[in-house]
Design a protein around this motif. Structure first.
Motif, PDB file in Angstrom:
ATOM      1  N   GLU A  12       1.173  -1.210   0.097  1.00 18.56           N
ATOM      2  CA  GLU A  12      -0.024  -0.378  -0.058  1.00 18.56           C
ATOM      3  C   GLU A  12       0.687   1.452  -0.113  1.00 18.56           C
ATOM      4  N   ALA A  13       0.527   2.176  -0.350  1.00 19.13           N
ATOM      5  CA  ALA A  13       1.935   3.292  -0.456  1.00 19.13           C
ATOM      6  C   ALA A  13       1.108   3.928   0.930  1.00 19.13           C
ATOM      7  N   GLY A  14       2.215   4.480   1.089  1.00 25.04           N
ATOM      8  CA  GLY A  14       2.978   4.792   2.556  1.00 25.04           C
ATOM      9  C   GLY A  14       4.058   3.402   3.326  1.00 25.04           C
ATOM     10  N   GLY A  15       3.767   2.583   2.159  1.00 23.06           N
ATOM     11  CA  GLY A  15       4.115   1.209   3.156  1.00 23.06           C
ATOM     12  C   GLY A  15       5.994   1.502   2.135  1.00 23.06           C
ATOM     13  N   SER A  16       6.631   0.357   2.732  1.00 24.62           N
ATOM     14  CA  SER A  16       7.964  -0.191   2.522  1.00 24.62           C
ATOM     15  C   SER A  16       8.495  -1.648   1.994  1.00 24.62           C
ATOM     16  N   LEU A  17       9.424  -1.575   1.190  1.00 18.18           N
ATOM     17  CA  LEU A  17       9.627  -2.528   0.718  1.00 18.18           C
ATOM     18  C   LEU A  17      11.305  -2.779   0.942  1.00 18.18           C
ATOM     19  N   ARG A  18      12.002  -4.244   0.489  1.00 18.90           N
ATOM     20  CA  ARG A  18      13.139  -3.792  -0.177  1.00 18.90           C
ATOM     21  C   ARG A  18      13.647  -5.012  -1.194  1.00 18.90           C
ATOM     22  N   LEU A  19      14.032  -4.475  -1.789  1.00 11.61           N
ATOM     23  CA  LEU A  19      14.821  -4.895  -3.157  1.00 11.61           C
ATOM     24  C   LEU A  19      16.143  -6.148  -2.780  1.00 11.61           C
ATOM     25  N   LYS A  64      14.654  10.588  -3.479  1.00  9.25           N
ATOM     26  CA  LYS A  64      15.871  11.131  -2.588  1.00  9.25           C
ATOM     27  C   LYS A  64      15.186  11.104  -1.703  1.00  9.25           C
ATOM     28  N   GLY A  65      15.445  10.350  -0.531  1.00  8.84           N
ATOM     29  CA  GLY A  65      14.926  10.853   0.890  1.00  8.84           C
ATOM     30  C   GLY A  65      13.845  10.009   1.084  1.00  8.84           C
ATOM     31  N   ARG A  66      14.128   8.872   0.298  1.00  5.56           N
ATOM     32  CA  ARG A  66      13.171   8.103   0.631  1.00  5.56           C
ATOM     33  C   ARG A  66      13.725   6.874   0.145  1.00  5.56           C
ATOM     34  N   PHE A  67      14.305   5.995  -1.010  1.00  6.60           N
ATOM     35  CA  PHE A  67      15.000   5.425  -1.140  1.00  6.60           C
ATOM     36  C   PHE A  67      16.501   5.057  -0.773  1.00  6.60           C
ATOM     37  N   THR A  68      17.124   3.759  -0.456  1.00  7.92           N
ATOM     38  CA  THR A  68      18.671   3.684  -0.219  1.00  7.92           C
ATOM     39  C   THR A  68      18.959   2.647  -0.617  1.00  7.92           C
ATOM     40  N   THR A  77      25.900  -8.814  -2.348  1.00  3.13           N
ATOM     41  CA  THR A  77      24.447  -8.154  -3.107  1.00  3.13           C
ATOM     42  C   THR A  77      25.043  -7.120  -3.052  1.00  3.13           C
ATOM     43  N   LEU A  78      23.442  -6.419  -3.381  1.00  7.68           N
ATOM     44  CA  LEU A  78      22.952  -5.088  -3.576  1.00  7.68           C
ATOM     45  C   LEU A  78      21.780  -4.991  -2.731  1.00  7.68           C
ATOM     46  N   SER A  79      21.308  -3.605  -3.006  1.00  9.01           N
ATOM     47  CA  SER A  79      20.211  -3.826  -2.288  1.00  9.01           C
ATOM     48  C   SER A  79      19.299  -2.018  -2.404  1.00  9.01           C
ATOM     49  N   LEU A  80      18.362  -2.710  -2.636  1.00  7.29           N
ATOM     50  CA  LEU A  80      17.493  -1.059  -1.649  1.00  7.29           C
ATOM     51  C   LEU A  80      16.613  -0.621  -1.337  1.00  7.29           C
ATOM     52  N   GLN A  81      16.461  -0.120  -0.366  1.00  4.15           N
ATOM     53  CA  GLN A  81      15.235  -0.376   0.403  1.00  4.15           C
ATOM     54  C   GLN A  81      14.402   1.068   0.170  1.00  4.15           C
ATOM     55  N   MET A  82      13.236   0.626  -0.197  1.00  2.09           N
ATOM     56  CA  MET A  82      12.048   1.890  -0.289  1.00  2.09           C
ATOM     57  C   MET A  82      11.243   1.785   0.658  1.00  2.09           C
ATOM     58  N   ASN A  83      11.415   3.044   1.116  1.00  5.88           N
ATOM     59  CA  ASN A  83      10.477   4.009   1.976  1.00  5.88           C
ATOM     60  C   ASN A  83       9.816   5.086   1.544  1.00  5.88           C
ATOM     61  N   SER A  84       8.154   5.128   2.236  1.00  3.24           N
ATOM     62  CA  SER A  84       7.213   6.039   1.433  1.00  3.24           C
ATOM     63  C   SER A  84       6.838   5.680   0.619  1.00  3.24           C
ATOM     64  N   LEU A  85       6.506   4.775  -0.031  1.00  4.55           N
ATOM     65  CA  LEU A  85       6.511   4.556  -1.484  1.00  4.55           C
ATOM     66  C   LEU A  85       4.730   5.081  -1.966  1.00  4.55           C
TER      67      LEU A  85
END
Length: 120
Positions: A12-19, A64-68, A77-85
């Motif tokens: 849902e919008a506002g949620g997070s996922l980690r790739l 910027k400011g939402r993903f790391t 390994t490479l990761s992408l933390q996605m917040n405030s989606l």
């Protein structure tokens, strides 16, 4: 070099996922790595990049400011933390290796992509 991306899903919008992206093979050639995404009807676009040595990062303004982006050299390994989606983040996300900055066509190796869907 083989790249295997994982971690996508429905959120849902506002949620997070980690790739995550696991690199195997001749990883000494990996060099810079990045995340790109492609939404339906749009061109593939840059999301984030990180250098393999030094860990210098760059982000698209839209994330910027939402993903790391981060990497673990020891685990390859490479990761992408996605917040405030947001719904606009909905796309197939690809990890890529051995390229130059934000330009997709310069990247030599690509993962298979993982779908991220953000519902409003």
């Amino acid at each position: 070099v083989q790249l295997q991306a994982s971690g996508g899903g429905l959120v849902e919008a506002g949620g997070s996922l980690r790739l995550s992206c696991a690199a195997s093979g001749s990883t000494f050639a990996v060099n810079n790595m990045g995340w790109f995404r492609k939404a339906p009807g749009k061109e593939r676009e840059f999301v984030a990049t990180i250098t393999w040595i030094g860990g210098h990062t760059a982000y698209a303004d839209s994330v910027k400011g939402r993903f790391t982006i981060s990497r673990d050299n020891a685990e390859n390994t490479l990761s992408l933390q996605m917040n405030s989606l947001k719904p606009d983040d909905t796309a197939v996300y690809y990890c890529a290796a051995k390229g130059l900055g934000i330009i997709p066509r310069t990247y030599e190796y690509w993962g298979q992509g993982t779908q991220v869907t953000v519902s409003s």
